[in-house]
Write a protein that holds these residues in place. Structure first.
Motif, PDB file in Angstrom:
ATOM      1  N   LEU A 171      -1.588  -7.045   6.999  1.00 43.68           N
ATOM      2  CA  LEU A 171      -2.644  -6.503   5.945  1.00 43.68           C
ATOM      3  C   LEU A 171      -3.164  -7.673   5.357  1.00 43.68           C
ATOM      4  O   LEU A 171      -4.738  -7.745   5.568  1.00 43.68           O
ATOM      5  CB  LEU A 171      -2.124  -5.464   4.882  1.00 43.68           C
ATOM      6  N   GLU A 172      -2.097  -8.518   5.600  1.00 39.59           N
ATOM      7  CA  GLU A 172      -3.155 -10.227   4.249  1.00 39.59           C
ATOM      8  C   GLU A 172      -4.466 -10.521   5.414  1.00 39.59           C
ATOM      9  O   GLU A 172      -5.631 -10.896   5.170  1.00 39.59           O
ATOM     10  CB  GLU A 172      -2.162 -10.419   4.841  1.00 39.59           C
ATOM     11  N   SER A 176      -7.105  -8.254   6.365  1.00 41.83           N
ATOM     12  CA  SER A 176      -8.209  -8.713   4.951  1.00 41.83           C
ATOM     13  C   SER A 176      -8.790  -9.217   4.871  1.00 41.83           C
ATOM     14  O   SER A 176     -10.039  -9.750   4.587  1.00 41.83           O
ATOM     15  CB  SER A 176      -7.370  -7.765   3.871  1.00 41.83           C
ATOM     16  N   ILE A 191     -11.303  -2.663   4.843  1.00 37.98           N
ATOM     17  CA  ILE A 191     -10.410  -3.317   4.236  1.00 37.98           C
ATOM     18  C   ILE A 191      -9.623  -1.912   3.556  1.00 37.98           C
ATOM     19  O   ILE A 191      -8.183  -1.365   3.150  1.00 37.98           O
ATOM     20  CB  ILE A 191     -10.736  -4.086   2.951  1.00 37.98           C
ATOM     21  N   ASN A 192      -9.943  -1.137   2.772  1.00 35.11           N
ATOM     22  CA  ASN A 192      -9.771   0.084   1.458  1.00 35.11           C
ATOM     23  C   ASN A 192      -8.925   1.256   2.514  1.00 35.11           C
ATOM     24  O   ASN A 192      -8.299   1.060   2.350  1.00 35.11           O
ATOM     25  CB  ASN A 192     -11.272   0.887   1.100  1.00 35.11           C
ATOM     26  N   HIS A 200      -5.167  -0.025   4.065  1.00 36.14           N
ATOM     27  CA  HIS A 200      -4.283  -0.195   2.823  1.00 36.14           C
ATOM     28  C   HIS A 200      -4.228   1.478   2.399  1.00 36.14           C
ATOM     29  O   HIS A 200      -3.449   1.475   1.418  1.00 36.14           O
ATOM     30  CB  HIS A 200      -4.931  -1.019   1.751  1.00 36.14           C
ATOM     31  N   ASN A 260      -5.981   3.427   1.096  1.00 39.39           N
ATOM     32  CA  ASN A 260      -6.678   4.030  -0.205  1.00 39.39           C
ATOM     33  C   ASN A 260      -7.953   5.618  -0.116  1.00 39.39           C
ATOM     34  O   ASN A 260      -8.136   5.479   1.403  1.00 39.39           O
ATOM     35  CB  ASN A 260      -7.706   2.982  -1.158  1.00 39.39           C
ATOM     36  N   SER A 274     -10.438  -7.565  -2.195  1.00 37.05           N
ATOM     37  CA  SER A 274     -10.728  -6.294  -2.950  1.00 37.05           C
ATOM     38  C   SER A 274     -10.564  -5.174  -3.301  1.00 37.05           C
ATOM     39  O   SER A 274      -9.280  -5.103  -4.048  1.00 37.05           O
ATOM     40  CB  SER A 274      -8.757  -7.122  -3.220  1.00 37.05           C
TER      41      SER A 274
END
Length: 334
Positions: free
Chosen positions: A172-173, A176, A205-206, A209, A211, A316
């Protein structure tokens, strides 16, 4: 071709059950049609499908791996206004690894350059970001920018259509950070379209993760999907473990609107409104970004000014736009 991001190649549609092109005469006028696969070029009746679709819309776009070079060039000769989007999943080695075919990158690039030489205007390519190809995404963006071609991004998803349930971004890091880098490069361009694409990539990105979507999904209202057997679905992102329902089959009606205005369609839209998934694919994201453009415009302007002043878009911090969507949509599997 043995793509690692989907298993369509090992679960092909049954040729004797696929709809015949004339079934599409039942469709209404629409703004855009994207013909996708798998690989749509495997259908020998694709030219007739495209001919009929051009009676229903002014814009038809084919999504392809670029494997069938000569078939693509023949289509471009026959239909000068046909659009093409070639899937390229990285630079040469990474693309061929993920696509499962040697020389796939070369074929895709030859198709893009060949279409440009033919004078085709609506051409571009895109990448589906999975694990370990996001760095190549940035190089492909630069390639598209220098070739003056459209460049699109996506992250891999799970769905009944892809025959996958284990597509998850784990690094993810890194991914993203690369999406954030891309968003900032897009925001530095002079084209307003690129600024909105920056926001779309923040949405990716959202998504990876886990979301909730920044805007609601309105699949089945703003867009629809027709499978190879004539089923009219809200989208191709459903998973049976959550829910799956067709709005109807084109074979069973005389006119598409019988399906669109049916009680079954209303039931499907009600399920979409409470769908537990948070897909962020261009097919369902683009319509709502256009519909609610006044809502998202302040974010775009604010971040464009921020970049002009030497700042950066913060990947982020994904905005959430309240447009009256059902609060239950996307809640169950965050």
């Amino acid at each position: 071709m043995r793509c690692k991001m989907c298993n369509i190649w090992s679960n092909p549609s049954s040729k004797d059950r696929e709809f015949r092109p004339e079934l599409l005469n039942k469709l209404p006028r629409v703004n855009l049609v994207n013909v996708t696969g798998g690989e749509p070029l495997v259908r020998e009746d694709l030219p007739e499908i495209i001919r009929i679709l051009f009676t229903k819309t002014d814009r038809v776009v084919i999504s392809s791996s670029g494997f069938y070079e000569e078939r693509i060039f023949k289509l471009a000769e026959t239909f000068p206004n046909l659009g093409f989007r070639i899937s390229i999943e990285g630079l040469s080695r990474k693309n061929d690894e993920l696509r499962g075919i040697e020389g796939g990158f070369d074929r895709g690039l030859r198709v893009l350059l060949g279409l440009r030489k033919m004078g085709v205007k609506d051409i571009g390519f895109g990448i589906t970001v999975s694990n370990n190809n996001s760095k190549d995404m940035l190089w492909l963006y630069e390639l598209g920018k220098n070739l003056k071609m459209e460049f699109a991004t996506a992250s891999f998803h799970n769905s009944f259509y892809f025959h996958k349930d284990d597509n998850v971004v784990t690094n993810l890091e890194e991914v993203s950070a690369d999406f954030e880098d891309l968003a900032n490069r897009l925001m530095r361009e002079n084209r307003p379209k690129s600024w909105f694409r920056a926001l779309f990539n923040i949405g990716l990105i959202n998504y990876i993760h886990g979301n909730r979507r920044m805007l609601p999904c309105e699949a089945g209202s703003a867009n629809f999907f027709i499978d190879p057997y004539g089923e009219v679905l809200p989208c191709n992102g459903m998973e049976e473990k959550y829910w799956f329902q067709s709005m109807g089959n084109l074979h069973d009606v005389d006119d598409f609107m019988e399906i669109w205005d049916s009680e079954r369609a209303k039931e499907v839209r009600a399920k979409v409104a409470k769908c537990p998934k948070n897909c962020w694919m261009i097919g369902s994201a683009s319509p709502v970004m256009k519909k609610y453009v006044k809502k998202i415009l302040p974010w775009v302007v604010k971040n464009k000014l921020k970049v002009l002043a030497g700042g950066r878009v913060d990947g982020s911090c994904c905005p959430h736009f309240d447009v009256g969507q059902d609060p239950d949509q996307g809640r169950s599997i965050r």
